[in-house]
Design an enzyme around this catalytic site. Sequence first.
Site, PDB file in Angstrom:
ATOM      1  N   ASP A  22       3.654 -12.049  -2.123  1.00  0.00           N
ATOM      2  CA  ASP A  22       3.606 -10.763  -1.426  1.00  0.00           C
ATOM      3  C   ASP A  22       3.912 -11.007   0.044  1.00  0.00           C
ATOM      4  O   ASP A  22       3.386 -11.958   0.627  1.00  0.00           O
ATOM      5  CB  ASP A  22       2.187 -10.185  -1.555  1.00  0.00           C
ATOM      6  CG  ASP A  22       2.184  -8.757  -2.058  1.00  0.00           C
ATOM      7  OD1 ASP A  22       2.622  -7.884  -1.300  1.00  0.00           O
ATOM      8  OD2 ASP A  22       1.735  -8.532  -3.196  1.00  0.00           O
ATOM      9  N   HIS A  55      -1.429  -3.114  -8.755  1.00  0.00           N
ATOM     10  CA  HIS A  55      -2.823  -3.224  -8.306  1.00  0.00           C
ATOM     11  C   HIS A  55      -3.311  -1.978  -7.561  1.00  0.00           C
ATOM     12  O   HIS A  55      -4.481  -1.916  -7.185  1.00  0.00           O
ATOM     13  CB  HIS A  55      -2.944  -4.435  -7.390  1.00  0.00           C
ATOM     14  CG  HIS A  55      -2.075  -4.283  -6.169  1.00  0.00           C
ATOM     15  ND1 HIS A  55      -0.701  -4.335  -6.235  1.00  0.00           N
ATOM     16  CD2 HIS A  55      -2.383  -4.018  -4.895  1.00  0.00           C
ATOM     17  CE1 HIS A  55      -0.216  -4.116  -5.026  1.00  0.00           C
ATOM     18  NE2 HIS A  55      -1.201  -3.920  -4.188  1.00  0.00           N
ATOM     19  N   ASP A  56      -2.434  -1.019  -7.312  1.00  0.00           N
ATOM     20  CA  ASP A  56      -2.830   0.186  -6.570  1.00  0.00           C
ATOM     21  C   ASP A  56      -2.963   1.408  -7.473  1.00  0.00           C
ATOM     22  O   ASP A  56      -3.174   2.520  -6.976  1.00  0.00           O
ATOM     23  CB  ASP A  56      -1.774   0.526  -5.500  1.00  0.00           C
ATOM     24  CG  ASP A  56      -1.742  -0.492  -4.380  1.00  0.00           C
ATOM     25  OD1 ASP A  56      -2.792  -1.099  -4.102  1.00  0.00           O
ATOM     26  OD2 ASP A  56      -0.669  -0.678  -3.779  1.00  0.00           O
ATOM     27  N   GLU A 110       8.391  -2.370  -1.619  1.00  0.00           N
ATOM     28  CA  GLU A 110       7.562  -1.217  -2.009  1.00  0.00           C
ATOM     29  C   GLU A 110       8.076  -0.038  -1.180  1.00  0.00           C
ATOM     30  O   GLU A 110       8.069  -0.090   0.044  1.00  0.00           O
ATOM     31  CB  GLU A 110       6.112  -1.546  -1.642  1.00  0.00           C
ATOM     32  CG  GLU A 110       5.145  -0.470  -1.995  1.00  0.00           C
ATOM     33  CD  GLU A 110       3.762  -0.710  -1.366  1.00  0.00           C
ATOM     34  OE1 GLU A 110       2.782  -0.393  -2.031  1.00  0.00           O
ATOM     35  OE2 GLU A 110       3.679  -1.177  -0.225  1.00  0.00           O
ATOM     36  N   ASP A 115       5.615  -5.720   0.995  1.00  0.00           N
ATOM     37  CA  ASP A 115       4.579  -4.693   1.133  1.00  0.00           C
ATOM     38  C   ASP A 115       4.986  -3.658   2.182  1.00  0.00           C
ATOM     39  O   ASP A 115       5.508  -4.007   3.243  1.00  0.00           O
ATOM     40  CB  ASP A 115       3.285  -5.400   1.577  1.00  0.00           C
ATOM     41  CG  ASP A 115       2.096  -4.469   1.655  1.00  0.00           C
ATOM     42  OD1 ASP A 115       1.624  -4.046   0.595  1.00  0.00           O
ATOM     43  OD2 ASP A 115       1.651  -4.176   2.769  1.00  0.00           O
TER      44      ASP A 115
END
Length: 588
Positions: free
Chosen positions: A101, A343-344, A266, A207
């Site tokens: 990440d 994960h969100d 993202e 990210d």
Amino acid sequence: MSASKPNWWKASTCYQIWPASYKDTNGDGIGDIPGIISTLPYLKDLGVETIWLSPMYDSPQKDMGYDISNYEDVYPPYGTVADMDRLIKECHDRGMKLILDLVINHTSDQHAWFQESRKSKTNEYADWYVWRDPKIINGKRHPPSNWRSIFGGSAWEYCEERDQYYLHLFVKEQPDLNWENEEARKAIYKSAIEFWLNKGIDGFRVDACNLYSKDVLFPDAVTRLHGEEFQPAEDHYINGPRMHEWLREQRQQVLDKYGDILMVGELPFTEAAEVLKYVSAEARELSCVFDFDVVMLGTPNGGGGKKHHTVRHTLPQFKEAIRKVQHLIRGTDAWTTVFLENHDQGRSLSRFATDKPQWREKAAKMLAVLMCTLTGTLFLYQGQEIGMYNHPEHWGVEELRDIDSLNAYNDVKTRHKDDPLWLKKAMKGLQLVGRDNARLPVQWDASANAGFTTGKPWIRVHDDYEAVNVAAQRADPHSPLAFWKKMIALRKQHAELMVFGTDFEVWDFFDQDVFTFTKAHPDGHHKLFVFLNFSDDLQPLHYPHGLEGMKKELLVSNLRQGEEEVGRYLTPWEARVYLVRETVLNGY
Ligand code: GLC
């Protein structure tokens, strides 16, 4: 470059690992890197080719590692840099790739750069973060603008040492880096990117990658939330004026030295035309992006803290979101991704299909069919392969750990003075889309704590782990796990249509229960017909006009092989895929 140029990452099957909840080997209740290494044979066997590891960097964990205090070190409970070296080697030895990440919109407030920056207006790092003077109104100090943080509250935090505010789009312990400062950019490239590329990793998941460039005038955002002091300000910080310049700089000055690096960004809240600017091969910015239209369905955009207003979406809305992502690459040189979880997000089975006990297994397989037949780089999230689903509705707020969810809950609690109906509504929203749903420990077996840890897990294990776990599913040829393995292999075998087929058409747009689409490749001659029943009822099939009687080959179905056969109608949550060969299509 054409959409089918074989960059290694286009056809790669990727799997996201969230280290805290994956596999613990030392009994401290938190997953670790040796735990990841121990499961590589399992992932390899499943057909996984690339691992995306969520942040394992050193961090005070205010936002589960997305607040990094040192890019060049590892959070001690996860392991050491030497463990990371071993993970990289163990992946490569198996022919697998590893991406990390890249969290460079902000750091932790504990990062040495910020610790220096906050000391004065004149030190070497003074301009590395976004500092602004207070606004003085009637002699009183106010933040420089009314911007609202994505996680609720003001996006500005006051710092006495400088008598200034710093910007934080996320929590106050995540100060935004000042990308306008060239020295800061160079330091980010060196510490966050080159340090790990030099160790041999194969790319990054980037990210918050459309947030670096802000409107540096910091104007007040228009009032969208009436009666609120802080307003959603996406228009002033999403896809800002210098984004593309900086991503190109990063590519040319840094990434190009390392070959065919995967950079998957993202990219929330972005229209298709704007997405293309980031991912067209010619622009050479990002390889592909996670477009959020599907996973944001039913949730209010960008205001933060409004999860209780989440509603269930309709199937046509779901189809439209998928159509947008699939059509991104039609007639363009861009590339796309396929994902339903990370994960969100809440678990896909609960959000997009059903977690009713009688349909869970079949619905999990139906989603596997959907994902494996869509075009783009495929991303699975840990536990998705065994059909993990959201935590039960009866869990209380005391089980939650996620800062975003807790902020949202506490906001409702304060505003509505502990009103039980409001609190119930808040929990209902979080049960559907709260981030902790994805962060429950992976269910490895039926032993205590689902085999995740021998210690006390940092977050509660799902109540149903004895029924849903890897060990049980490995022993069952009809399990979602066995089915995912089969689907991943089938996707490889029919890569031209499944991975690269750019002609995607929906045939039943307004149907609320069934999703029917076809896939074809512009240079190919065959077609895929995919039928998915998103309901608890028997449903008729929508054949594209005139094709009902055509000769077709059943490639796969989620019915129990040897026990059930496909019939005239779609049974509840049934999925089937037909291949229609050129000779047949020519007749139409
Ligand atoms: C991204 C991450 C999320 C994190 C945020 C701040 O959206 O996916 O988990 O909280 O950025 O870094």
